[in-house]
Design a protein around this motif. Structure first.
Motif, PDB file in Angstrom:
ATOM      1  N   ALA A  29      62.496  88.769  34.245  1.00  0.00           N
ATOM      2  CA  ALA A  29      61.143  88.953  33.719  1.00  0.00           C
ATOM      3  C   ALA A  29      60.337  89.879  34.622  1.00  0.00           C
ATOM      4  O   ALA A  29      59.570  90.717  34.133  1.00  0.00           O
ATOM      5  CB  ALA A  29      60.453  87.599  33.580  1.00  0.00           C
ATOM      6  N   ALA A  30      60.504  89.756  35.926  1.00  0.00           N
ATOM      7  CA  ALA A  30      59.773  90.617  36.859  1.00  0.00           C
ATOM      8  C   ALA A  30      60.189  92.071  36.705  1.00  0.00           C
ATOM      9  O   ALA A  30      59.351  92.969  36.766  1.00  0.00           O
ATOM     10  CB  ALA A  30      60.008  90.146  38.289  1.00  0.00           C
ATOM     11  N   VAL A  33      58.543  93.329  33.527  1.00  0.00           N
ATOM     12  CA  VAL A  33      57.104  93.509  33.747  1.00  0.00           C
ATOM     13  C   VAL A  33      56.850  94.755  34.591  1.00  0.00           C
ATOM     14  O   VAL A  33      55.888  95.490  34.352  1.00  0.00           O
ATOM     15  CB  VAL A  33      56.493  92.250  34.413  1.00  0.00           C
ATOM     16  CG1 VAL A  33      55.114  92.519  34.953  1.00  0.00           C
ATOM     17  CG2 VAL A  33      56.445  91.110  33.413  1.00  0.00           C
ATOM     18  N   GLY A  34      57.700  95.022  35.549  1.00  0.00           N
ATOM     19  CA  GLY A  34      57.539  96.205  36.388  1.00  0.00           C
ATOM     20  C   GLY A  34      57.676  97.505  35.614  1.00  0.00           C
ATOM     21  O   GLY A  34      57.117  98.526  36.000  1.00  0.00           O
ATOM     22  N   LEU A  35      58.416  97.464  34.515  1.00  0.00           N
ATOM     23  CA  LEU A  35      58.577  98.665  33.696  1.00  0.00           C
ATOM     24  C   LEU A  35      57.409  98.879  32.737  1.00  0.00           C
ATOM     25  O   LEU A  35      57.251  99.979  32.196  1.00  0.00           O
ATOM     26  CB  LEU A  35      59.872  98.569  32.884  1.00  0.00           C
ATOM     27  CG  LEU A  35      61.164  98.662  33.678  1.00  0.00           C
ATOM     28  CD1 LEU A  35      62.342  98.372  32.760  1.00  0.00           C
ATOM     29  CD2 LEU A  35      61.303 100.025  34.311  1.00  0.00           C
ATOM     30  N   LEU A  36      56.615  97.866  32.496  1.00  0.00           N
ATOM     31  CA  LEU A  36      55.572  97.954  31.476  1.00  0.00           C
ATOM     32  C   LEU A  36      54.404  98.846  31.867  1.00  0.00           C
ATOM     33  O   LEU A  36      53.980  99.688  31.082  1.00  0.00           O
ATOM     34  CB  LEU A  36      55.060  96.560  31.128  1.00  0.00           C
ATOM     35  CG  LEU A  36      56.050  95.653  30.394  1.00  0.00           C
ATOM     36  CD1 LEU A  36      55.433  94.296  30.156  1.00  0.00           C
ATOM     37  CD2 LEU A  36      56.498  96.270  29.087  1.00  0.00           C
ATOM     38  N   ASP A  37      53.841  98.629  33.034  1.00  0.00           N
ATOM     39  CA  ASP A  37      52.627  99.348  33.396  1.00  0.00           C
ATOM     40  C   ASP A  37      52.437  99.289  34.899  1.00  0.00           C
ATOM     41  O   ASP A  37      53.222  98.664  35.610  1.00  0.00           O
ATOM     42  CB  ASP A  37      51.427  98.712  32.682  1.00  0.00           C
ATOM     43  CG  ASP A  37      50.249  99.665  32.537  1.00  0.00           C
ATOM     44  OD1 ASP A  37      50.384 100.843  32.897  1.00  0.00           O
ATOM     45  OD2 ASP A  37      49.190  99.212  32.061  1.00  0.00           O
ATOM     46  N   PRO A  40      48.128  95.702  38.061  1.00  0.00           N
ATOM     47  CA  PRO A  40      48.409  94.263  38.157  1.00  0.00           C
ATOM     48  C   PRO A  40      49.854  93.917  37.792  1.00  0.00           C
ATOM     49  O   PRO A  40      50.416  92.954  38.297  1.00  0.00           O
ATOM     50  CB  PRO A  40      47.448  93.628  37.160  1.00  0.00           C
ATOM     51  CG  PRO A  40      46.455  94.659  36.802  1.00  0.00           C
ATOM     52  CD  PRO A  40      47.028  95.982  37.140  1.00  0.00           C
ATOM     53  N   PHE A  41      50.442  94.721  36.930  1.00  0.00           N
ATOM     54  CA  PHE A  41      51.830  94.456  36.564  1.00  0.00           C
ATOM     55  C   PHE A  41      52.771  94.661  37.748  1.00  0.00           C
ATOM     56  O   PHE A  41      53.780  93.977  37.873  1.00  0.00           O
ATOM     57  CB  PHE A  41      52.248  95.349  35.392  1.00  0.00           C
ATOM     58  CG  PHE A  41      51.649  94.938  34.081  1.00  0.00           C
ATOM     59  CD1 PHE A  41      52.168  93.864  33.380  1.00  0.00           C
ATOM     60  CD2 PHE A  41      50.563  95.613  33.566  1.00  0.00           C
ATOM     61  CE1 PHE A  41      51.621  93.477  32.177  1.00  0.00           C
ATOM     62  CE2 PHE A  41      50.005  95.235  32.366  1.00  0.00           C
ATOM     63  CZ  PHE A  41      50.529  94.163  31.667  1.00  0.00           C
ATOM     64  N   ASP A  42      52.448  95.610  38.604  1.00  0.00           N
ATOM     65  CA  ASP A  42      53.257  95.820  39.807  1.00  0.00           C
ATOM     66  C   ASP A  42      53.191  94.617  40.738  1.00  0.00           C
ATOM     67  O   ASP A  42      54.193  94.231  41.345  1.00  0.00           O
ATOM     68  CB  ASP A  42      52.803  97.069  40.555  1.00  0.00           C
ATOM     69  CG  ASP A  42      53.212  98.349  39.844  1.00  0.00           C
ATOM     70  OD1 ASP A  42      54.138  98.294  39.017  1.00  0.00           O
ATOM     71  OD2 ASP A  42      52.601  99.389  40.124  1.00  0.00           O
ATOM     72  N   VAL A  43      52.005  94.012  40.834  1.00  0.00           N
ATOM     73  CA  VAL A  43      51.853  92.819  41.676  1.00  0.00           C
ATOM     74  C   VAL A  43      52.698  91.683  41.115  1.00  0.00           C
ATOM     75  O   VAL A  43      53.405  90.984  41.860  1.00  0.00           O
ATOM     76  CB  VAL A  43      50.367  92.408  41.773  1.00  0.00           C
ATOM     77  CG1 VAL A  43      50.223  91.095  42.510  1.00  0.00           C
ATOM     78  CG2 VAL A  43      49.554  93.500  42.444  1.00  0.00           C
ATOM     79  N   CYS A  45      55.340  91.990  39.317  1.00  0.00           N
ATOM     80  CA  CYS A  45      56.731  92.373  39.532  1.00  0.00           C
ATOM     81  C   CYS A  45      57.189  92.011  40.939  1.00  0.00           C
ATOM     82  O   CYS A  45      58.245  91.413  41.127  1.00  0.00           O
ATOM     83  CB  CYS A  45      56.895  93.865  39.275  1.00  0.00           C
ATOM     84  SG  CYS A  45      58.547  94.492  39.622  1.00  0.00           S
ATOM     85  N   TRP A  46      56.391  92.377  41.934  1.00  0.00           N
ATOM     86  CA  TRP A  46      56.762  92.091  43.319  1.00  0.00           C
ATOM     87  C   TRP A  46      56.802  90.592  43.587  1.00  0.00           C
ATOM     88  O   TRP A  46      57.674  90.105  44.321  1.00  0.00           O
ATOM     89  CB  TRP A  46      55.813  92.787  44.291  1.00  0.00           C
ATOM     90  CG  TRP A  46      56.156  94.228  44.454  1.00  0.00           C
ATOM     91  CD1 TRP A  46      55.476  95.295  43.959  1.00  0.00           C
ATOM     92  CD2 TRP A  46      57.297  94.757  45.128  1.00  0.00           C
ATOM     93  NE1 TRP A  46      56.125  96.459  44.289  1.00  0.00           N
ATOM     94  CE2 TRP A  46      57.249  96.160  45.010  1.00  0.00           C
ATOM     95  CE3 TRP A  46      58.360  94.187  45.818  1.00  0.00           C
ATOM     96  CZ2 TRP A  46      58.202  96.988  45.557  1.00  0.00           C
ATOM     97  CZ3 TRP A  46      59.315  95.022  46.372  1.00  0.00           C
ATOM     98  CH2 TRP A  46      59.237  96.398  46.237  1.00  0.00           C
ATOM     99  N   LEU A  47      55.881  89.841  43.001  1.00  0.00           N
ATOM    100  CA  LEU A  47      55.901  88.380  43.172  1.00  0.00           C
ATOM    101  C   LEU A  47      57.152  87.768  42.545  1.00  0.00           C
ATOM    102  O   LEU A  47      57.787  86.881  43.124  1.00  0.00           O
ATOM    103  CB  LEU A  47      54.645  87.756  42.578  1.00  0.00           C
ATOM    104  CG  LEU A  47      53.351  88.014  43.332  1.00  0.00           C
ATOM    105  CD1 LEU A  47      52.162  87.462  42.550  1.00  0.00           C
ATOM    106  CD2 LEU A  47      53.409  87.406  44.725  1.00  0.00           C
ATOM    107  N   GLY A  48      57.497  88.253  41.369  1.00  0.00           N
ATOM    108  CA  GLY A  48      58.699  87.742  40.707  1.00  0.00           C
ATOM    109  C   GLY A  48      59.969  88.086  41.453  1.00  0.00           C
ATOM    110  O   GLY A  48      60.902  87.281  41.527  1.00  0.00           O
ATOM    111  N   LEU A  49      60.014  89.292  42.017  1.00  0.00           N
ATOM    112  CA  LEU A  49      61.204  89.695  42.757  1.00  0.00           C
ATOM    113  C   LEU A  49      61.262  89.064  44.149  1.00  0.00           C
ATOM    114  O   LEU A  49      62.328  89.014  44.770  1.00  0.00           O
ATOM    115  CB  LEU A  49      61.272  91.213  42.860  1.00  0.00           C
ATOM    116  CG  LEU A  49      61.535  91.934  41.541  1.00  0.00           C
ATOM    117  CD1 LEU A  49      61.459  93.432  41.742  1.00  0.00           C
ATOM    118  CD2 LEU A  49      62.884  91.534  40.973  1.00  0.00           C
TER     119      LEU A  49
END
Length: 64
Positions: A29-30, A33-37, A40-43, A45-49
């Motif tokens: 999921a991260a 999400v990182g590919l979407l925008d 905030p999406f980058d944050v 992504c990093w939290l999920g990873l």
């Protein structure tokens, strides 16, 4: 007809693979999400990873 040993093994199998499955789905999921925008999406992504890394560090710390 199942034996009591088989029932016990089935319950343990779910417990063994529950956390790796959760970490896998969180990472996937991260990445999506990182590919979407950006922003905030980058944050997110990093939290999920970071979740699998945090879980590994927690398990390593708990063993010592």
């Amino acid at each position: 007809m199942s034996t009591p040993r088989a029932k016990r093994r089935d319950g343990r199998l779910g417990k063994v693979f529950a956390m790796p499955l959760l970490l896998c789905l969180t990472s996937l999921a991260a990445l999506v999400v990182g590919l979407l925008d950006d922003g905030p999406f980058d944050v997110l992504c990093w939290l999920g990873l970071a979740a699998p890394v945090a879980a590994a560090l927690w398990a390593w710390r708990a063993r010592s």
